[in-house]
Design a protein around this motif. Structure first.
Motif, short mmCIF file in Angstrom:
data_model
loop_
_atom_site.label_atom_id
_atom_site.label_comp_id
_atom_site.label_asym_id
_atom_site.label_seq_id
_atom_site.Cartn_x
_atom_site.Cartn_y
_atom_site.Cartn_z
N TYR A 1 0.82 -1.22 0.00
CA TYR A 1 0.00 0.00 0.00
C TYR A 1 0.86 1.27 0.00
CZ TYR A 1 -4.12 -2.87 0.89
OH TYR A 1 -5.14 -3.78 0.78
N THR A 2 2.17 1.13 -0.27
CA THR A 2 3.13 2.25 -0.33
C THR A 2 2.99 3.17 0.88
OG1 THR A 2 1.64 3.59 -1.72
CG2 THR A 2 3.27 2.21 -2.85
N LEU A 3 2.97 2.55 2.05
CA LEU A 3 2.93 3.32 3.29
C LEU A 3 4.35 3.75 3.66
CD1 LEU A 3 0.47 1.11 5.38
CD2 LEU A 3 -0.05 3.07 3.91
N HIS A 4 4.44 4.83 4.41
CA HIS A 4 5.74 5.34 4.80
C HIS A 4 6.33 4.51 5.95
CE1 HIS A 4 4.33 8.77 2.45
NE2 HIS A 4 5.58 9.15 2.37
N ARG A 5 7.64 4.59 6.07
CA ARG A 5 8.32 3.83 7.12
C ARG A 5 7.80 4.20 8.50
NH1 ARG A 5 12.68 1.28 4.78
NH2 ARG A 5 13.44 2.18 2.82
N TYR B 1 -3.05 10.31 2.55
CA TYR B 1 -4.17 9.58 1.97
C TYR B 1 -4.08 8.11 2.41
CZ TYR B 1 -4.28 13.71 -1.01
OH TYR B 1 -4.32 15.01 -1.47
N PRO B 2 -4.55 7.80 3.61
CA PRO B 2 -4.45 6.42 4.11
C PRO B 2 -5.35 5.48 3.33
CG PRO B 2 -5.80 7.74 5.58
CD PRO B 2 -5.22 8.70 4.57
N PRO B 3 -4.98 4.21 3.25
CA PRO B 3 -5.87 3.24 2.60
C PRO B 3 -7.21 3.15 3.32
CG PRO B 3 -3.67 2.33 2.93
CD PRO B 3 -3.71 3.62 3.69
N LYS B 4 -8.23 2.75 2.60
CA LYS B 4 -9.57 2.64 3.19
C LYS B 4 -9.64 1.39 4.07
CE LYS B 4 -11.85 5.06 -0.61
NZ LYS B 4 -12.08 6.28 0.20
N LEU B 5 -10.61 1.40 4.97
CA LEU B 5 -10.79 0.28 5.89
C LEU B 5 -10.97 -1.03 5.12
CD1 LEU B 5 -11.34 -0.95 8.68
CD2 LEU B 5 -13.72 -0.20 8.45
#
Length: 377
Positions: free
Chosen positions: A141-145, A188-192
């Motif tokens: 989900y290409t989240l940050h470290r 822009y966090p991923p949706k639930l």
């Protein structure tokens, strides 16, 4: 300092910063650098890091005069309050105040591997597998470290508040921690639904929402720790700053940061990493990339504090060195100057097994002392 707080600080006008100079060093005294990073561009040294005046120790009732936030009065130990700040001059705040609050979080947000004693049905390897899976989800989900390390902190602190958790609930707790962390850190966090989907039906959306409330209440809504990766990024940034540079403008080489974070990722999978404060863990990682004298300047930690963690980390360093240099990945919709901040995943479980094997073998290769030798005859 999180990405969001950094963006708020950048709105203010830049002020002059203490002058620094980057020079190159060819060898180290305390710890050997990774063999794959011996090239000159990865030897970062900073001269002239700002050393503000030392805070004066005061009686207990006058402690609030030194630590102006009342919530930290009973949390920051006396030796922390008198510690000088290694931060350079800041255009948006006092280096002393910022440093006190950052270090104070190490006292407020406590973590410990002792939570394993409260959960007899959970083994340390189960935590390693869960953290490895969260690393993989973060890359998907290409989240940050920082998002992953927030989730790791939430999980470990939450488990300290619980008793006899079933191993079947670990995935639900882990994905919920990542769900909370993404809302704290990501723009822009991923949706639930995406977090529920990645569990392949094991965790429903309603279950994640219910667990979210449980975790938030257990953590008393304390969701802003200084994570191990945030300390590491701060240290590397301070070590790389040059004349008139701003603390909030990245100065460090991306490849060095990526290599250091891979070592940190591997270490955090091991339950014994919780024996150390996050800032000590980050400083120990950095000891294998730059000279210790520079680590001491940017971290404010003495060698006596760092040495136990550096020794514990030795098998992990050897394992990472054998795997070669990290290649930066490109991500869709991620700018090239931000790709080093995206959490990546590799075969960490195999690397962890190799590191554990190295540690096991080193215990038998250590020769006995003279008294033990005489006792065998």
């Amino acid at each position: 300092m999180t990405r969001r707080s950094g963006r708020l600080h950048k709105r203010s006008e830049n002020a002059p910063i203490q002058k620094g100079k980057i020079t190159k060093q060819s060898n180290r005294k305390k710890a050997q650098p990774l063999s794959k990073l011996q090239c000159e561009k990865n030897q970062l040294v900073l001269e002239g890091v700002a050393r503000p005046c030392i805070l004066i120790e005061t009686p207990e009732k006058g402690l609030s005069e030194v630590c102006d936030d009342p919530s930290y009065v009973n949390l920051i130990s006396r030796d922390v309050c008198v510690q000088p700040s290694p931060l350079p001059l800041l255009s948006w705040g006092s280096p002393e105040d910022v440093w006190e609050k950052m270090v104070g979080k190490e006292q407020k947000y406590t973590h410990s591997k002792s939570f394993m004693q409260k959960h007899p049905r959970i083994q340390p390897k189960m935590r390693s597998i869960l953290m490895d899976w969260l690393l993989e989800v973060s890359e998907v989900y290409t989240l940050h470290r920082q998002t992953f390390y927030l989730a790791q902190d939430y999980f470990d602190r939450f488990m300290l508040t619980q008793d006899d958790t079933e191993k079947g609930r670990l995935q639900l707790i882990g994905i919920t921690c990542l769900f909370i962390a993404s809302k704290m850190e990501e723009i822009y966090p991923p949706k639930l639904a995406e977090f529920a989907y990645v569990t392949d039906g094991a965790c429903l959306e309603d279950h994640i929402l219910q667990m979210e409330l449980i975790i938030l209440k257990a953590l008393n809504w304390n969701l802003c720790p200084e994570t191990a990766v945030s300390w590491l990024k701060l240290y590397i940034q301070m070590a790389s700053m040059n004349d008139n540079s701003d603390l909030l403008d990245p100065q460090f080489p991306q490849d060095v940061y990526a290599q250091a974070t891979r070592l940190l990722d591997l270490c955090i999978l091991n339950i014994n990493s919780l024996d150390f404060q996050y800032r000590v863990l980050a400083a120990s990682v950095l000891c294998h990339f730059i000279q210790y004298e520079m680590v001491e300047k940017v971290s404010g930690l003495s060698w006596d504090v760092i040495e136990p963690c550096v020794d514990w980390m030795a098998p992990f360093v050897e394992t990472v060195a054998r795997c070669g240099t990290v290649e930066l990945k490109d991500f869709v919709k991620i700018k090239p100057d931000d790709r080093h901040n995206i959490q990546t995943h590799t075969d960490y479980m195999s690397m962890l097994e190799e590191a554990d094997q190295r540690e096991f073998e080193s215990q038998f290769l250590t020769p006995p002392n003279s008294t033990e030798k005489s006792a065998t005859h």
